[in-house]
Motif scaffolding. Structure first.
Motif, short mmCIF file in Angstrom:
data_model
loop_
_atom_site.label_atom_id
_atom_site.label_comp_id
_atom_site.label_asym_id
_atom_site.label_seq_id
_atom_site.Cartn_x
_atom_site.Cartn_y
_atom_site.Cartn_z
N THR A 2 0.84 -1.20 0.00
CA THR A 2 0.00 0.00 0.00
C THR A 2 0.87 1.25 0.00
OG1 THR A 2 -0.11 -0.09 2.39
CG2 THR A 2 -1.96 -1.07 1.19
N LEU A 4 2.63 4.67 0.88
CA LEU A 4 3.04 5.31 2.13
C LEU A 4 2.97 6.82 1.95
CD1 LEU A 4 6.15 3.18 3.21
CD2 LEU A 4 3.77 2.98 3.96
N TYR A 5 2.46 7.48 2.95
CA TYR A 5 2.35 8.94 2.94
C TYR A 5 3.37 9.51 3.93
CZ TYR A 5 -2.37 8.25 0.99
OH TYR A 5 -3.44 7.89 0.23
N ARG A 6 3.93 10.67 3.59
CA ARG A 6 4.75 11.40 4.56
C ARG A 6 3.82 12.41 5.23
NH1 ARG A 6 8.48 13.02 -0.15
NH2 ARG A 6 6.34 13.22 -0.88
N LYS A 25 6.25 8.34 8.24
CA LYS A 25 5.87 7.76 6.96
C LYS A 25 4.93 6.61 7.32
CE LYS A 25 9.19 7.43 3.63
NZ LYS A 25 10.26 6.74 2.87
N THR A 26 3.76 6.59 6.73
CA THR A 26 2.76 5.60 7.16
C THR A 26 1.76 5.30 6.06
OG1 THR A 26 1.09 5.11 8.86
CG2 THR A 26 1.25 7.40 8.15
N ASP A 27 1.17 4.11 6.16
CA ASP A 27 0.04 3.78 5.29
C ASP A 27 -1.29 4.03 6.02
OD1 ASP A 27 0.09 1.76 7.15
OD2 ASP A 27 0.05 0.11 5.70
N VAL A 31 1.82 0.16 9.07
CA VAL A 31 3.18 0.66 8.85
C VAL A 31 3.34 2.06 9.43
CG1 VAL A 31 4.94 1.21 7.11
CG2 VAL A 31 3.31 -0.66 6.70
N VAL A 32 4.32 2.19 10.32
CA VAL A 32 4.63 3.51 10.89
C VAL A 32 6.15 3.63 10.98
CG1 VAL A 32 4.51 5.03 12.88
CG2 VAL A 32 2.56 3.57 12.34
N GLU A 33 6.69 4.61 10.27
CA GLU A 33 8.13 4.87 10.38
C GLU A 33 8.29 6.29 10.89
OE1 GLU A 33 11.72 5.58 7.27
OE2 GLU A 33 10.15 4.19 6.62
N ASN A 164 4.46 -2.37 16.44
CA ASN A 164 5.73 -1.87 15.90
C ASN A 164 6.81 -1.72 16.97
OD1 ASN A 164 5.76 -0.91 12.95
ND2 ASN A 164 3.72 -0.43 13.66
N TYR A 342 -0.64 10.38 11.62
CA TYR A 342 -1.21 9.06 11.31
C TYR A 342 -2.72 9.17 11.04
CZ TYR A 342 -2.47 4.13 12.22
OH TYR A 342 -2.96 2.86 12.14
#
Ligand code: ATP
Ligand code: AH0
Length: 373
Positions: A2, A4-6, A25-27, A31-33, A164, A342
């Protein structure tokens, strides 16, 4: 995979100490960066204006009313957020093109969940115009339209974080945010989520310090550590109907009043209010679906050693481990700002921000208003 958005989250919390910023950065799902975080403190003068804003907001009956100084305050608060974004991007060597969306909380000036009224000042259109970045804001309102209390919203993010963590805490885990007001999110092995505000965090301590001309907070909890808990004063706070009522989900700054000057010494007051901050977490946790095995603590209150030692002692007596969010590989200062980034992505994707088990809404609810730059 999927997309990923900043996402850049901006939070001005109930302590009104400044703006926290976090780029992730996350979907918007698992996912969470975490990329970078920062903050910009308010001046004493601006904080004084925010406090006046809370007073003026008391007569609001419709959420878009901007009585007294609120119209100008909203404008200036938004411009301060724009400056905070520009400074943050510059410091990180980034530009507006490096951010897909801003999640903008604004400042809560009134929260009356029983009247389905929650008011956050912050002009999303002006922020989008000033930054050149798409903005999602006003994320609490839709929840209230669905019978939710409009808070807390961070649980959806806590749920993602629970998957995570570098070091998995013993489950069920409870994320504890000790801000101006504290809130809890329960996550267990099955992914079950339960959340609510748990009581006063730092706000009474901050007001007590200000009342005595001792600055705006009890740094490190030093003053509290030199005092002792006054049992009667603690019982007064912990006997509040919030802890027993069945509508117990979210709180407003005005729900608990600071003790009058002279009731106890300044040291004992600081200690008692630190004890109340800790004990109200345990008291509220007794309403969770199951007894947790660990607390992961974030928010400014984790820097108050008196709150933390009271919390650790009370939790230990119940066999629960207290972990600082930072030692769990998280950032205890910027978690709420991360959450707003998020949630902005979840809003873009039409995913729920809140659930019946978090705000009491009647169905999982998305929300937020998108303004394109
Ligand atoms: N070094 C410190 N020692 C003691 N207390 C601290 C320290 N730093 C921050 N705090 C406390 O934390 C508060 C700010 O916490 P935080 O930023 O988590 O709150 P907030 O996000 O504004 O509130 P909320 O989560 O309710 O929206 C300050 O007002 C102060 O009381
Ligand atoms: C109405 C409002 O702004 N509530 C805040 C406040 O500060 C802490 C607690 O009370 C929480 O319910 C909420 O913020 C967090 C970030 C939330 O919505 O999850």
């Amino acid at each position: 995979m999927t997309a990923l958005y900043r996402a850049l989250g901006l939070m001005s919390g109930t302590s009104m100490d400044g703006i926290d910023l976090a780029l992730i950065k996350t979907d918007g799902e698992q996912v969470v960066e975490r990329i970078a975080a920062g903050s910009m403190n308010y001046s004493d003068a601006f904080r004084a204006r925010l406090k006046q804003g809370l007073v003026d907001a008391r007569s609001i009956t419709q959420r878009d009313e901007r009585i007294g100084i609120l119209e100008k305050l909203e404008h200036d608060l938004t411009l301060l957020h724009a400056v905070a974004v520009q400074d943050f991007l510059f410091a990180q060597g980034l530009s507006a093109d490096d951010v897909d969306v801003i999640g903008f909380h604004g400042q809560t000036v009134l929260h009356r969940p029983d009247d389905a009224l929650t008011v956050q000042i912050g002009d999303g259109a002006l922020l989008a115009q000033e930054t050149g970045i798409d903005v999602v804001y006003d994320m609490r309102a839709e929840d209230m339209r669905h019978c939710g209390q409009g808070a807390p919203l961070i649980p959806a993010y806590h749920a993602a974080l629970a998957h995570n963590l570098e070091q998995q805490p013993d489950m069920p885990v409870v994320f504890v945010n000790i801000g101006g007001i504290s809130n809890l999110t329960y996550v267990d092995e099955t992914g079950r989520l339960a959340a609510f505000d748990s009581g006063p965090g730092n706000m009474l301590i901050d007001q007590w310090m200000e009342l005595h001309g001792q600055g705006s907070f009890d740094a490190g909890g030093a003053l509290a550590l030199s005092g002792k808990t006054d049992a009667a004063l603690a019982a007064h706070y912990l006997g509040n109907a919030f802890f027993t009522g069945n509508q117990r989900r979210s709180l407003d700054r005005g729900d608990f009043a600071v003790p009058s000057i002279g009731v106890v010494s300044v040291e004992d007051g600081a200690r008692t209010l630190a004890y109340v901050a800790a004990a109200s977490i345990l008291q509220s946790a007794s309403h969770l679906p199951q007894k947790p095995r660990s607390y992961v603590v974030s928010g400014g209150g984790r820097k108050n050693a008196a709150i933390m030692s009271e919390l650790s002692a009370l939790a230990k007596a119940e066999g629960v481990v207290v972990i600082d969010a930072d030692s769990a590989g998280l950032d205890g200062d910027s978690m709420e700002a991360e959450a707003w980034g998020y949630l902005a992505v979840r809003s873009l994707k039409g995913l729920p921000l809140t659930y019946p088990s978090t705000t009491g809404c009647d169905t999982p609810v998305s929300g937020g208003v998108l303004v394109k730059a």
